[in-house]
Design a protein around this motif. Sequence first.
Motif, PDB file in Angstrom:
ATOM      1  N   LEU A  57      36.818  38.314  31.295  1.00 31.33           N
ATOM      2  CA  LEU A  57      37.216  39.266  32.487  1.00 31.33           C
ATOM      3  C   LEU A  57      38.669  39.547  32.347  1.00 31.33           C
ATOM      4  CD1 LEU A  57      35.717  39.889  35.283  1.00 31.33           C
ATOM      5  CD2 LEU A  57      36.671  37.540  36.170  1.00 31.33           C
ATOM      6  N   GLY A  58      39.500  38.684  31.971  1.00 29.29           N
ATOM      7  CA  GLY A  58      40.725  39.207  31.602  1.00 29.29           C
ATOM      8  C   GLY A  58      40.789  40.594  30.733  1.00 29.29           C
ATOM      9  N   ILE A  59      40.020  40.777  29.826  1.00 31.31           N
ATOM     10  CA  ILE A  59      39.862  42.100  28.856  1.00 31.31           C
ATOM     11  C   ILE A  59      39.702  43.108  30.274  1.00 31.31           C
ATOM     12  CG2 ILE A  59      38.878  43.206  27.196  1.00 31.31           C
ATOM     13  CD1 ILE A  59      38.386  40.593  25.679  1.00 31.31           C
ATOM     14  N   VAL A  60      38.733  43.118  30.993  1.00 31.00           N
ATOM     15  CA  VAL A  60      38.313  44.169  31.844  1.00 31.00           C
ATOM     16  C   VAL A  60      39.523  44.252  32.797  1.00 31.00           C
ATOM     17  CG1 VAL A  60      36.774  44.529  33.928  1.00 31.00           C
ATOM     18  CG2 VAL A  60      35.764  43.369  31.796  1.00 31.00           C
ATOM     19  N   ARG A  61      40.328  43.324  33.178  1.00 28.65           N
ATOM     20  CA  ARG A  61      41.468  43.442  34.139  1.00 28.65           C
ATOM     21  C   ARG A  61      42.457  44.277  33.501  1.00 28.65           C
ATOM     22  NH1 ARG A  61      46.118  41.011  35.832  1.00 28.65           N
ATOM     23  NH2 ARG A  61      46.272  40.243  37.987  1.00 28.65           N
ATOM     24  N   HIS A  62      42.569  43.872  32.045  1.00 28.06           N
ATOM     25  CA  HIS A  62      43.768  44.463  31.446  1.00 28.06           C
ATOM     26  C   HIS A  62      43.347  46.013  31.304  1.00 28.06           C
ATOM     27  CE1 HIS A  62      46.549  45.596  27.968  1.00 28.06           C
ATOM     28  NE2 HIS A  62      45.572  45.957  27.316  1.00 28.06           N
ATOM     29  N   SER A  93      48.633  41.082  32.507  1.00 30.95           N
ATOM     30  CA  SER A  93      47.529  41.765  32.939  1.00 30.95           C
ATOM     31  C   SER A  93      46.148  41.321  32.386  1.00 30.95           C
ATOM     32  CB  SER A  93      47.542  43.267  32.278  1.00 30.95           C
ATOM     33  OG  SER A  93      47.596  43.397  30.871  1.00 30.95           O
ATOM     34  N   PHE A  94      46.378  40.310  31.605  1.00 32.93           N
ATOM     35  CA  PHE A  94      45.051  39.568  31.128  1.00 32.93           C
ATOM     36  C   PHE A  94      44.796  38.338  31.751  1.00 32.93           C
ATOM     37  CE2 PHE A  94      46.509  42.028  27.117  1.00 32.93           C
ATOM     38  CZ  PHE A  94      45.267  42.560  26.569  1.00 32.93           C
ATOM     39  N   ARG A  95      45.725  38.090  32.812  1.00 34.18           N
ATOM     40  CA  ARG A  95      45.430  36.691  33.324  1.00 34.18           C
ATOM     41  C   ARG A  95      44.731  36.755  34.840  1.00 34.18           C
ATOM     42  NH1 ARG A  95      51.172  36.062  31.916  1.00 34.18           N
ATOM     43  NH2 ARG A  95      51.058  35.053  29.787  1.00 34.18           N
ATOM     44  N   VAL A  96      43.718  36.225  34.793  1.00 34.19           N
ATOM     45  CA  VAL A  96      42.787  36.198  36.054  1.00 34.19           C
ATOM     46  C   VAL A  96      43.284  35.141  37.001  1.00 34.19           C
ATOM     47  CG1 VAL A  96      40.618  36.267  36.845  1.00 34.19           C
ATOM     48  CG2 VAL A  96      40.748  37.327  34.679  1.00 34.19           C
ATOM     49  N   GLY A  97      43.703  35.563  38.230  1.00 32.61           N
ATOM     50  CA  GLY A  97      44.016  34.627  39.266  1.00 32.61           C
ATOM     51  C   GLY A  97      42.836  33.926  39.904  1.00 32.61           C
ATOM     52  N   PRO A  98      42.964  32.734  40.302  1.00 42.03           N
ATOM     53  CA  PRO A  98      42.007  32.071  40.966  1.00 42.03           C
ATOM     54  C   PRO A  98      41.136  32.683  42.133  1.00 42.03           C
ATOM     55  CG  PRO A  98      43.922  30.736  41.205  1.00 42.03           C
ATOM     56  CD  PRO A  98      44.133  32.106  40.483  1.00 42.03           C
ATOM     57  N   GLU A  99      42.056  33.603  42.809  1.00 43.66           N
ATOM     58  CA  GLU A  99      41.631  34.355  43.921  1.00 43.66           C
ATOM     59  C   GLU A  99      40.858  35.740  43.773  1.00 43.66           C
ATOM     60  OE1 GLU A  99      45.212  36.602  42.761  1.00 43.66           O
ATOM     61  OE2 GLU A  99      44.594  34.358  42.799  1.00 43.66           O
ATOM     62  N   GLU A 100      40.977  36.026  42.327  1.00 42.62           N
ATOM     63  CA  GLU A 100      40.395  37.323  42.017  1.00 42.62           C
ATOM     64  C   GLU A 100      38.972  37.165  41.513  1.00 42.62           C
ATOM     65  OE1 GLU A 100      43.984  40.010  39.933  1.00 42.62           O
ATOM     66  OE2 GLU A 100      43.545  37.972  38.852  1.00 42.62           O
ATOM     67  N   THR A 101      38.052  38.081  42.150  1.00 48.98           N
ATOM     68  CA  THR A 101      36.721  38.020  42.012  1.00 48.98           C
ATOM     69  C   THR A 101      36.274  38.902  40.758  1.00 48.98           C
ATOM     70  OG1 THR A 101      35.860  39.541  43.424  1.00 48.98           O
ATOM     71  CG2 THR A 101      36.317  37.352  44.427  1.00 48.98           C
ATOM     72  N   ILE A 105      37.469  42.805  40.144  1.00 54.11           N
ATOM     73  CA  ILE A 105      37.979  43.081  38.733  1.00 54.11           C
ATOM     74  C   ILE A 105      37.115  44.312  38.252  1.00 54.11           C
ATOM     75  CG2 ILE A 105      38.455  42.435  36.578  1.00 54.11           C
ATOM     76  CD1 ILE A 105      39.595  39.741  37.923  1.00 54.11           C
ATOM     77  N   VAL A 106      35.832  44.123  38.037  1.00 54.83           N
ATOM     78  CA  VAL A 106      34.847  44.981  37.432  1.00 54.83           C
ATOM     79  C   VAL A 106      34.984  46.286  38.477  1.00 54.83           C
ATOM     80  CG1 VAL A 106      32.430  45.511  37.201  1.00 54.83           C
ATOM     81  CG2 VAL A 106      33.416  43.373  36.294  1.00 54.83           C
ATOM     82  N   GLY A 107      34.898  46.216  39.670  1.00 50.06           N
ATOM     83  CA  GLY A 107      34.885  47.351  40.633  1.00 50.06           C
ATOM     84  C   GLY A 107      36.178  48.229  40.557  1.00 50.06           C
ATOM     85  N   THR A 108      37.282  47.418  40.348  1.00 52.70           N
ATOM     86  CA  THR A 108      38.430  48.011  40.007  1.00 52.70           C
ATOM     87  C   THR A 108      38.511  48.767  38.756  1.00 52.70           C
ATOM     88  OG1 THR A 108      39.959  46.597  41.241  1.00 52.70           O
ATOM     89  CG2 THR A 108      41.052  48.021  40.004  1.00 52.70           C
ATOM     90  N   TYR A 109      38.012  48.255  37.540  1.00 54.46           N
ATOM     91  CA  TYR A 109      37.750  48.845  36.214  1.00 54.46           C
ATOM     92  C   TYR A 109      37.039  50.047  36.437  1.00 54.46           C
ATOM     93  CZ  TYR A 109      36.616  49.689  31.561  1.00 54.46           C
ATOM     94  OH  TYR A 109      36.511  50.101  30.268  1.00 54.46           O
ATOM     95  N   LEU A 110      35.983  49.987  37.160  1.00 57.28           N
ATOM     96  CA  LEU A 110      34.929  50.998  37.254  1.00 57.28           C
ATOM     97  C   LEU A 110      35.589  52.405  38.178  1.00 57.28           C
ATOM     98  CD1 LEU A 110      31.702  49.181  37.959  1.00 57.28           C
ATOM     99  CD2 LEU A 110      32.201  50.482  35.966  1.00 57.28           C
ATOM    100  N   ARG A 111      36.300  51.981  39.141  1.00 62.42           N
ATOM    101  CA  ARG A 111      36.939  53.062  39.964  1.00 62.42           C
ATOM    102  C   ARG A 111      38.145  53.699  38.969  1.00 62.42           C
ATOM    103  NH1 ARG A 111      36.692  49.182  43.518  1.00 62.42           N
ATOM    104  NH2 ARG A 111      38.773  48.429  43.554  1.00 62.42           N
ATOM    105  N   MET A 112      38.806  52.816  38.072  1.00 59.39           N
ATOM    106  CA  MET A 112      39.887  53.706  37.337  1.00 59.39           C
ATOM    107  C   MET A 112      38.981  54.455  36.145  1.00 59.39           C
ATOM    108  SD  MET A 112      42.964  52.620  38.472  1.00 59.39           S
ATOM    109  CE  MET A 112      41.978  52.514  40.184  1.00 59.39           C
ATOM    110  N   CYS A 113      38.021  54.047  35.599  1.00 58.91           N
ATOM    111  CA  CYS A 113      37.222  54.648  34.535  1.00 58.91           C
ATOM    112  C   CYS A 113      36.920  56.016  35.359  1.00 58.91           C
ATOM    113  CB  CYS A 113      36.078  54.173  33.985  1.00 58.91           C
ATOM    114  SG  CYS A 113      36.766  52.607  32.977  1.00 58.91           S
TER     115      CYS A 113
END
Length: 171
Positions: A57-62, A93-101, A105-113
């Motif tokens: 998940l950290g890779i996707v976030r990054h 950017s690789f660190r996933v916070g406990p509050e992040e779902t 994260i995946v939704g943000t990645y898909l929107r950025m792509c």
Amino acid sequence: MTFRNPVRRVGAPGVAGEREALTAWLAWHRATLLTKLDGLADEPLRRAVLPTGLSLLGIVRHLAQVEQGWFALGFAGIDEPVVFGESDDEDESFRVGPEETTDEIVGTYLRMCERSREIVAAAESLDIAVPDERRGKVDLRWILIHMIEETARHNGHADVIRELVDGTVGD
């Protein structure tokens, strides 16, 4: 909840023009990244199995931040906050916070792509160059090639992490 990849991988054409070939390869690598998450619950997606603390998940976030950085902020010059916030820490950017779902994260990645695809499609030419702090200038062609390299490199990391998490291997 188990993650299901919402993106279908489509191979790049064997013969294509430059823009079509570059965007198809980038699309394939983007979709490949999400296949590495397929079938996993939240805990294994967050699990850091390497000494660096890297997780799937950290890779996707990054990569969501990298997509935004190169295409929206860098190339298109859109003035907006960095997704997931700015930090002086290069690895933040690789660190996933406990509050992040996972969905966030995946939704943000898909929107950025998707926005990156729109920016590339709207660009008149791959020869359009923008200022770059380290290189002086980079053109859209360079950005596309760099993003293929960046995403493919992290797909390799994701391969190793996925195998360590549950033994799954594959491309």
